[in-house]
Design an enzyme around this catalytic site. Structure first.
Site, short mmCIF file in Angstrom:
data_model
loop_
_atom_site.label_atom_id
_atom_site.label_comp_id
_atom_site.label_asym_id
_atom_site.label_seq_id
_atom_site.Cartn_x
_atom_site.Cartn_y
_atom_site.Cartn_z
N SER A 216 -39.09 -26.66 -27.01
CA SER A 216 -40.46 -27.10 -26.68
C SER A 216 -41.38 -26.98 -27.90
CB SER A 216 -41.01 -26.32 -25.49
OG SER A 216 -41.26 -24.97 -25.82
N ASN A 217 -41.15 -26.00 -28.76
CA ASN A 217 -41.96 -25.94 -29.99
C ASN A 217 -41.63 -27.11 -30.90
OD1 ASN A 217 -43.78 -23.50 -30.34
ND2 ASN A 217 -41.95 -22.54 -29.48
N ASN B 166 -40.98 -19.46 -39.44
CA ASN B 166 -40.50 -19.08 -38.11
C ASN B 166 -41.69 -18.85 -37.20
OD1 ASN B 166 -38.60 -18.23 -36.12
ND2 ASN B 166 -39.11 -16.09 -36.56
N HIS C 134 -42.52 -16.42 -33.83
CA HIS C 134 -41.99 -15.29 -33.07
C HIS C 134 -42.96 -14.96 -31.95
CE1 HIS C 134 -39.59 -11.74 -32.33
NE2 HIS C 134 -40.72 -11.04 -32.25
N ARG D 91 -30.47 -17.33 -34.29
CA ARG D 91 -29.41 -16.76 -35.12
C ARG D 91 -30.03 -15.96 -36.25
NH1 ARG D 91 -24.90 -16.31 -32.94
NH2 ARG D 91 -23.94 -16.05 -35.00
C1 GAR Z 1 -40.29 -19.40 -28.32
O1 GAR Z 1 -41.05 -18.57 -27.49
C2 GAR Z 1 -40.15 -18.78 -29.70
O2 GAR Z 1 -41.27 -18.06 -30.10
C3 GAR Z 1 -39.00 -17.84 -29.47
O3 GAR Z 1 -38.10 -18.54 -28.65
C4 GAR Z 1 -38.83 -19.47 -27.83
C5 GAR Z 1 -38.23 -20.83 -28.03
O4 GAR Z 1 -38.75 -21.76 -27.14
N1 GAR Z 1 -38.40 -17.46 -30.71
C6 GAR Z 1 -37.84 -16.28 -30.94
O5 GAR Z 1 -37.76 -15.41 -30.08
C7 GAR Z 1 -37.31 -16.07 -32.34
N2 GAR Z 1 -37.16 -14.70 -32.64
P1 GAR Z 1 -38.53 -23.32 -27.39
O6 GAR Z 1 -37.04 -23.54 -27.62
O7 GAR Z 1 -38.98 -23.96 -26.11
O8 GAR Z 1 -39.34 -23.73 -28.58
#
Ligand code: GAR
Length: 194
Positions: free
Chosen positions: A13-14, A111, A113, A95
């Site tokens: 989604s990001n 990134n 987080h 990963r």
């Molecule tokens: C998001 O909340 C992102 O911040 C997190 O995974 C989700 C991915 O959502 N990332 C981490 O935890 C990295 N350490 P998405 O696939 O819908 O973008």
């Protein structure tokens, strides 16, 4: 052209928010930048479908096909480098990357987080914030260093923790902010370098 390569592992989604911002805010015209490719380490990542529907090159480098982290990262880097990226954007890419990979993309690797770093690096960020009685939670966009979930902070979004929140309701509130935060942080970087 400044190529952006986005790495995902799941919903994406990001990544979709970045692709939409790039199109709606005309990054190609304003910054000479475009999302050139989306790469997933999982073949069933739903985000791949969205990328393909948008006409973006989407491919899989399956980590399970490699016997070491070094071999996986080398294959991933080869896939990324085909697009000569100005930015490599981790968007829910789950990963841990080797120091060699991180240094290869030094200054180009970002990134997001789901916590207010330096609080709660790693997993289960929402539950840990709830368990500690935090009043606020949020998300952080940062440059990637060899230290997991560390590195210079580029942008943060803060949300309140509300009575009755579960890690799911908090995750949803944070994710909504991520979709605004990440494209804005990338656009700012692109603006600074154009
Ligand atoms: C998001 O909340 C992102 O911040 C997190 O995974 C989700 C991915 O959502 N990332 C981490 O935890 C990295 N350490 P998405 O696939 O819908 O973008």
């Amino acid at each position: 052209m400044k190529n952006i390569v986005i790495l995902i592992s799941g919903a994406g989604s990001n990544m979709a928010a970045i692709v939409r911002a790039a199109s709606n805010d005309r990054w190609e015209v304003r910054f000479g930048a475009r999302v050139a490719a989306v790469i997933s380490n999982k073949a069933d990542a739903p985000g791949l479908l969205f990328a393909r529907e948008q006409g973006i090159a989407a491919m899989v480098v399956d980590h399970k096909a490699f016997s070491s982290r070094e071999d996986f990262d080398a294959a991933l880097a080869a896939a990324i480098d085909r697009h000569h990226p100005a930015l490599v954007v981790l968007a829910g890419f789950m990963r841990i990357l080797t120091p060699a990979f991180v240094s290869r993309y030094e200054g180009r690797l970002l990134n997001i987080h789901p916590s207010l770093l330096p609080a709660y690096p790693g997993l289960h960020t929402y539950q840990r914030a709830l368990d500690e009685g935090c009043w606020f939670a949020g998300a952080t966009v940062h440059r990637v260093t060899a230290d997991l979930d560390h590195g210079p902070i580029l942008a943060q979004a803060v949300v309140p923790v509300l009575p009755g929140d579960t890690s799911q309701t908090l995750a949803t509130r944070v994710l909504t902010q991520e979709h605004r935060l990440y494209p804005a942080a990338i656009a700012r970087l692109l603006g600074e370098s154009s």
